[in-house]
Design a protein around this motif. Sequence first.
Motif, PDB file in Angstrom:
ATOM      1  N   LYS A 139       0.829  -1.219   0.000  1.00 13.81           N
ATOM      2  CA  LYS A 139       0.000   0.000   0.000  1.00 13.81           C
ATOM      3  C   LYS A 139       0.862   1.268   0.000  1.00 13.81           C
ATOM      4  N   LEU A 140       2.143   1.148   0.372  1.00 11.39           N
ATOM      5  CA  LEU A 140       3.043   2.301   0.287  1.00 11.39           C
ATOM      6  C   LEU A 140       3.354   2.638  -1.172  1.00 11.39           C
ATOM      7  N   ILE A 141       3.245   1.638  -2.058  1.00  9.21           N
ATOM      8  CA  ILE A 141       3.503   1.831  -3.486  1.00  9.21           C
ATOM      9  C   ILE A 141       2.211   2.147  -4.231  1.00  9.21           C
ATOM     10  N   GLY A 194      13.055 -12.751  -1.913  1.00 13.43           N
ATOM     11  CA  GLY A 194      13.043 -12.854  -3.364  1.00 13.43           C
ATOM     12  C   GLY A 194      11.748 -12.259  -3.877  1.00 13.43           C
ATOM     13  N   CYS A 195      11.831 -11.501  -4.946  1.00 17.05           N
ATOM     14  CA  CYS A 195      10.646 -10.903  -5.564  1.00 17.05           C
ATOM     15  C   CYS A 195      10.649 -11.231  -7.054  1.00 17.05           C
ATOM     16  N   PHE A 227      14.448 -10.711  -8.569  1.00 13.61           N
ATOM     17  CA  PHE A 227      15.603 -10.182  -7.839  1.00 13.61           C
ATOM     18  C   PHE A 227      15.507 -10.579  -6.373  1.00 13.61           C
ATOM     19  N   SER A 228      16.632 -10.490  -5.688  1.00  7.53           N
ATOM     20  CA  SER A 228      16.685 -10.761  -4.246  1.00  7.53           C
ATOM     21  C   SER A 228      17.277  -9.556  -3.532  1.00  7.53           C
ATOM     22  N   VAL A 229      16.801  -9.313  -2.320  1.00  8.29           N
ATOM     23  CA  VAL A 229      17.335  -8.254  -1.473  1.00  8.29           C
ATOM     24  C   VAL A 229      17.790  -8.914  -0.171  1.00  8.29           C
ATOM     25  N   ARG A 257      13.008  -1.035  -3.458  1.00  7.00           N
ATOM     26  CA  ARG A 257      13.509  -1.745  -4.639  1.00  7.00           C
ATOM     27  C   ARG A 257      12.342  -2.194  -5.519  1.00  7.00           C
ATOM     28  N   LEU A 258      11.278  -2.719  -4.903  1.00  8.56           N
ATOM     29  CA  LEU A 258      10.114  -3.167  -5.667  1.00  8.56           C
ATOM     30  C   LEU A 258       9.505  -1.991  -6.436  1.00  8.56           C
ATOM     31  N   ASN A 259       9.408  -0.835  -5.796  1.00  7.30           N
ATOM     32  CA  ASN A 259       8.871   0.355  -6.465  1.00  7.30           C
ATOM     33  C   ASN A 259       9.724   0.729  -7.672  1.00  7.30           C
ATOM     34  N   LYS A 260      11.057   0.717  -7.492  1.00  5.07           N
ATOM     35  CA  LYS A 260      11.963   1.018  -8.620  1.00  5.07           C
ATOM     36  C   LYS A 260      11.767   0.037  -9.774  1.00  5.07           C
TER      37      LYS A 260
END
Length: 182
Positions: free
Chosen positions: A16-18, A104-105, A116-118, A175-178
């Motif tokens: 919800k932040l995105i 992982g996303c 990608f992974s963070v 990162r997900l938003n980017k």
Amino acid sequence: MIILASASPRRQELLKLITKDFAVMPSDIDESVPSNIETEKSPEYLAEKKAKHIFENGHKNDTVIGCDTGVFIDGKMLGKPKNKQDAKDMLAELSGRTHKVITGCCICKNGTVNSFSVVTEVEFYPLTEKEIESYIATGEPMDKAGSYGIQGKGSLLVKGIVGDYFNVVGLPVARLNKELNG
């Protein structure tokens, strides 16, 4: 439309932040990981498997986000505890040490797959048996990888982190938003 392939209330809150405009469609897949996948790559593998499952089953015109989070120490992954003793063993193993939390996303959209992974490092204070038992008594560790939730009472166990706090909660939002908008 954006679809989150996860039932996690924490991930839903963070997404919800995105954007507020998304649907939740948990992916009901077999979460076993083939032995040829590196242990620390398993969250990304599962995230991709979850996202692809939803994307390929009626949602090819949508943006599907899959996620999976793991806690890693000494080259092994700590999942959700099976019982209180399992939670106690995990917390004792993490006590006074630094471990990795890897999320992982995977984003499936327009026929492309972007995974990608963070990685975030988390250091725990040394914990007494009484502190571990008191934390387990809250019930909080029982549905969390590594037997703790940093966003709740588990925060009292954490000496420090290096990296993205939200990654430890379960969704690396920046990162997900980017990746979504890049």
